[in-house]
Design an enzyme around this catalytic site. Structure first.
Site, PDB file in Angstrom:
ATOM      1  CD  GLU A 137      -0.202   2.035   5.649  1.00  0.00           C
ATOM      2  OE1 GLU A 137      -0.167   3.061   4.941  1.00  0.00           O
ATOM      3  OE2 GLU A 137      -1.110   1.795   6.462  1.00  0.00           O
ATOM      4  CG  ASP A 160      -5.777  -3.554  -0.498  1.00  0.00           C
ATOM      5  OD1 ASP A 160      -6.900  -3.688  -1.021  1.00  0.00           O
ATOM      6  OD2 ASP A 160      -5.244  -2.448  -0.300  1.00  0.00           O
ATOM      7  CG  ASP A 203       0.013   7.246   4.060  1.00  0.00           C
ATOM      8  OD1 ASP A 203      -0.507   6.792   3.009  1.00  0.00           O
ATOM      9  OD2 ASP A 203       0.208   6.546   5.076  1.00  0.00           O
ATOM     10  CG  HIS A 239      -1.383   3.793   1.662  1.00  0.00           C
ATOM     11  ND1 HIS A 239      -1.825   4.407   2.818  1.00  0.00           N
ATOM     12  CD2 HIS A 239      -2.474   3.207   1.129  1.00  0.00           C
ATOM     13  CE1 HIS A 239      -3.123   4.185   2.962  1.00  0.00           C
ATOM     14  NE2 HIS A 239      -3.541   3.471   1.953  1.00  0.00           N
TER      15      HIS A 239
END
Ligand code: GLP
Length: 264
Positions: free
Chosen positions: A148, A72, A141, A143
C-alpha cells in the site's frame, strides 16, 4: 521502463501471455533449470491466464518446469474461501495447466507464525533460483501486490494492514460488504518484486489511469509503490488506451514510437 499500449484489455492480455510463453520457451531451450515466475491475482490477469491456458492445451507452452510464487494472500481467510487467492489461482490457472502441485507456492495467510511464514517464503524464492519474471497488476492507488502507499520500496515479504480504499475497492468480491474484506494481508515486498530479472505489470481500464500516471511520470516514491519499477532495468507496463488516459501526450507518443520501432 517500457509501456506497451494496446487498444483494449483483450489485446494487452494476449500480448502479455505470448510474452511470458516466449520467455518460458526461450529458457527451456538453453537450460534444464526451472523458469521461476511471480504471479498475481485480481480481475486484471484473468484474460492473460485464459490465453496461457489455451497455449498450454495447444502445446504452445508448458508449465512442467515452471515454479511459481504468488504475490499475496489475505490474512485469516480460509484457503477454501472462494475469494482467497488460493481459490482464485486454482480456478483461473493452476487447475487448467500442467504445473506440478509441488511447484506452486502461495503464502499461507493462516500461518501460526506469520513472521516465520514470510521469512520462509523469501528463502524459498532464493532457493528456487530467484524470479525470471514477475507478473503483477496494480491497485487504483498505485499499489503493487499489497504494498500500500507508504510501503518501503525496500520492503520484503511481510504482513500488512490494508488501506480503507483497498478494502472498499475489494468489497466487490465480498458481497459489497466492506466489513467482510480482511483487514490484513501477507504480501511480497516491493523489493521482492523488483528482485526479478524482469517485471511485467498489467493495467487496464480508466480506474488505473491515475496509478499509471503516478508510476510513470511521477517521482519514484513510496506514495505510489509501482513507481519503484522506475529503478528496475527491465520493467514493462502493459496498458490499454483507457489506463494511459492521464499520461501527457508526449509520454504517450514516445511509448507508441518505441513500440513501433522495436516491434513490441
Ligand atoms: C489487489 C491485489 C493486487 C492487484 C489489485 C488490482 O489489491 N493485491 O495484486 O493488482 O488488487 O486488482 P484488479 O486487477 O482486480 O484491479
Amino acid at each position: 521502463m517500457k509501456v506497451v499500449i494496446r487498444n483494449n484489455s483483450a489485446e494487452g492480455s494476449i500480448w502479455a501471455a505470448h510474452y511470458i510463453a516466449e520467455k518460458i520457451n526461450a529458457k527451456a531451450k538453453v537450460t534444464d533449470k526451472p523458469f521461476v515466475i511471480g504471479l498475481c491475482t485480481g480481475s486484471t490477469p484473468i484474460e492473460t491466464y485464459a490465453e496461457l491456458i489455451r497455449m498450454v492445451k495447444a502445446g504452445e507452452v508448458s508449465f512442467k518446469n515452471v515454479i511459481s510464487f504468488n504475490m499475496d494472500e489475505y490474512v485469516g481467510l480460509p484457503e477454501s474461501h472462494p475469494e482467497s487467492y488460493h481459490s482464485f489461482m486454482h480456478k483461473y490457472l493452476f487447475d487448467q495447466i500442467d504445473e506440478k502441485p509441488e511447484n506452486i507456492h502461495i503464502l499461507n495467510g493462516n500461518a501460526k507464525d506469520p513472521v516465520a511464514e514470510c521469512e520462509a517464503y523469501e528463502k524459498a524464492i532464493v532457493d528456487a533460483g530467484g524470479f525470471d519474471l514477475f507478473l503483477g497488476g496494480v491497485g487504483e492507488d498505485g499499489h503493487i501486490a499489497f504494498n500500500e502507499p507508504f510501503s518501503s520500496l525496500q520492503s520484503r515479504t511481510r504482513v500488512v494492514t490494508l488501506t480503507y480504499d483497498t478494502r472498499v475497492v475489494n468489497a466487490r468480491f465480498f458481497d459489497n460488504d466492506f466489513n467482510k474484506v480482511p483487514a490484513q494481508a501477507m504480501t511480497v515486498g516491493v523489493a521482492t518484486v523488483l528482485s526479478a530479472k524482469e517485471v511485467v505489470i498489467l493495467a487496464f481500464g480508466h480506474k488505473k489511469a491515475r496509478a499509471i500516471k503516478d508510476a510513470i511520470e511521477g517521482p519514484m516514491s513510496h506514495y505510489c509503490t509501482l513507481s519503484g519499477l522506475q529503478g528496475h532495468p527491465a520493467g514493462t507496463i502493459v496498458c490499454d488506451e483507457l489506463s494511459v488516459g492521464e499520461l501527457k501526450v508526449n509520454s504517450y507518443r514516445y511509448f507508441k514510437a518505441v513500440e513501433e520501432a522495436e516491434n513490441l
